[in-house]
Design a protein around this motif. Structure first.
Motif, mmCIF file in Angstrom:
data_model
loop_
_atom_site.group_PDB
_atom_site.id
_atom_site.type_symbol
_atom_site.label_atom_id
_atom_site.label_comp_id
_atom_site.label_asym_id
_atom_site.label_seq_id
_atom_site.Cartn_x
_atom_site.Cartn_y
_atom_site.Cartn_z
ATOM 1 N N GLY A 35 0.810 -1.211 0.000
ATOM 2 C CA GLY A 35 0.000 0.000 0.000
ATOM 3 C C GLY A 35 0.843 1.261 0.000
ATOM 4 O O GLY A 35 0.483 2.272 -0.623
ATOM 5 N N ALA A 36 1.991 1.205 0.669
ATOM 6 C CA ALA A 36 2.895 2.357 0.693
ATOM 7 C C ALA A 36 3.449 2.653 -0.697
ATOM 8 O O ALA A 36 3.628 3.817 -1.069
ATOM 9 N N VAL A 37 3.709 1.594 -1.471
ATOM 10 C CA VAL A 37 4.211 1.788 -2.836
ATOM 11 C C VAL A 37 3.149 2.466 -3.692
ATOM 12 O O VAL A 37 3.444 3.416 -4.427
ATOM 13 N N SER A 38 1.903 1.989 -3.602
ATOM 14 C CA SER A 38 0.817 2.610 -4.357
ATOM 15 C C SER A 38 0.654 4.080 -3.970
ATOM 16 O O SER A 38 0.481 4.950 -4.836
ATOM 17 N N LEU A 39 0.711 4.334 -2.674
ATOM 18 C CA LEU A 39 0.562 5.702 -2.178
ATOM 19 C C LEU A 39 1.658 6.607 -2.734
ATOM 20 O O LEU A 39 1.399 7.742 -3.150
ATOM 21 N N GLU A 40 2.882 6.110 -2.759
ATOM 22 C CA GLU A 40 3.993 6.917 -3.255
ATOM 23 C C GLU A 40 3.829 7.208 -4.749
ATOM 24 O O GLU A 40 4.132 8.316 -5.206
ATOM 25 N N ARG A 41 3.358 6.241 -5.514
ATOM 26 C CA ARG A 41 3.136 6.471 -6.947
ATOM 27 C C ARG A 41 2.051 7.520 -7.162
ATOM 28 O O ARG A 41 2.160 8.363 -8.071
ATOM 29 N N ILE A 42 1.015 7.487 -6.336
ATOM 30 C CA ILE A 42 -0.051 8.494 -6.440
ATOM 31 C C ILE A 42 0.487 9.863 -6.045
ATOM 32 O O ILE A 42 0.191 10.871 -6.681
ATOM 33 N N ARG A 43 1.319 9.894 -4.994
ATOM 34 C CA ARG A 43 1.919 11.151 -4.556
ATOM 35 C C ARG A 43 2.781 11.760 -5.668
ATOM 36 O O ARG A 43 2.777 12.969 -5.886
ATOM 37 N N GLU A 44 3.504 10.899 -6.396
ATOM 38 C CA GLU A 44 4.400 11.362 -7.458
ATOM 39 C C GLU A 44 3.673 11.652 -8.773
ATOM 40 O O GLU A 44 4.278 12.086 -9.732
#
Length: 278
Positions: A235-244
């Motif tokens: 979930g942290a990876v998905s969140l970071e991609r959305i943030r970027e």
């Protein structure tokens, strides 16, 4: 993990997760658990009848419902009850009502709530297989993450981040019973940030329907805490991609994370059917 949680058995914590997902305790072997029935108010019954009439084709988009007097007579209720039912129907997008218009309210061209109800009936009673539900969910959630990366606002990103933090804290503190509500909020936040009401409605229904599948996955895993820790990391990876604002990366990471959560419980043929979406 807290001191108290160390002394609780894994089975007890799995029971907590089951209760959080279903609202009842797991039935004992050979027994059946029932949930309490709830009295339906008059306005709720009216809402259900009108929605059923629309779903059945008795009303089409653009048609008008009868006026308040006629509805009062047809349902044998007070004006206040009719107005409460109409307020609910308007709030959920089923009808449009114009102040001062003496004619009845207009049936809306689109209603997310009606879509949700129809999809729920199809998925629950149409015999959809586990792999079909997962295929649909991977497609919907991946698309939601893709659009969320493109369109999310700072406020929406903060809401998704807050939900992920709650997921993380629930697992690390051993409060697994709190995890289902937080992961639901996490996914809801991403669907909302997509800006697409159809994705939000469909994704929410499929996520709710798969609650039983999620509960079984956690219950049957020999190390549920490790399973959920990996899910939090994904979930942290998905969140970071959305943030970027990495749309393609968000789609891939989000779908892959959901797939990995269920992968250990899938047959080889089921995994093969899902690989194209990961």
């Amino acid at each position: 993990m807290t001191i108290g949680s160390r002394h609780r058995t894994k089975q007890a914590r799995k029971q907590d997760v089951y209760v959080a997902l279903h609202g009842v305790h797991r039935p004992k072997e050979g027994g059946v658990s029932f949930t309490p029935v709830h009295k339906v108010s008059a306005y709720e019954a009216i809402v259900e009848q009108i929605e059923a009439a629309i779903e059945g084709g008795e009303f089409q988009p653009g048609d008008r419902l009868p006026g308040e007097r006629k509805l009062m007579a047809d349902f044998s209720v007070s004006r206040a009850t009719i107005r409460e039912a109409l307020r609910v129907l308007q709030a959920t997008g089923v009808i449009e009502s114009r102040p001062g218009d003496p004619r009845g309210p207009v049936i809306s061209a689109f209603s997310p709530r009606l879509l949700e109800k129809s999809l729920s009936q199809i998925s629950r009673h149409g015999g959809s297989s586990r792999v079909e539900l997962l295929q649909f969910r991977l497609f919907l959630e991946g698309s939601s993450a893709h659009l969320a990366a493109l369109h999310r606002t700072a406020e929406q990103l903060a809401e998704i981040t807050d939900a992920w933090t709650a997921m993380h804290d629930a697992v690390e503190s051993g409060k697994l019973q709190d995890y289902p509500a937080h992961v639901q909020r996490y996914h809801d936040g991403i669907r909302t940030a997509s800006g697409n009401r159809l994705l939000a409605a469909c994704g929410g229904v499929i996520s709710d329907i798969m609650g039983d599948l999620m509960a079984r996955r956690i219950d049957e895993d020999h190390d549920a805490e490790a399973l959920l820790r990996r899910a939090v990391t994904d979930g942290a990876v998905s969140l970071e991609r959305i943030r970027e604002r990495d749309a393609s990366g968000a789609r891939a990471a989000h779908a892959a994370g959901i797939f990995r959560f269920y992968e250990g419980s899938l047959s080889a043929s089921e995994q093969q059917s899902l690989n194209a979406l990961v």
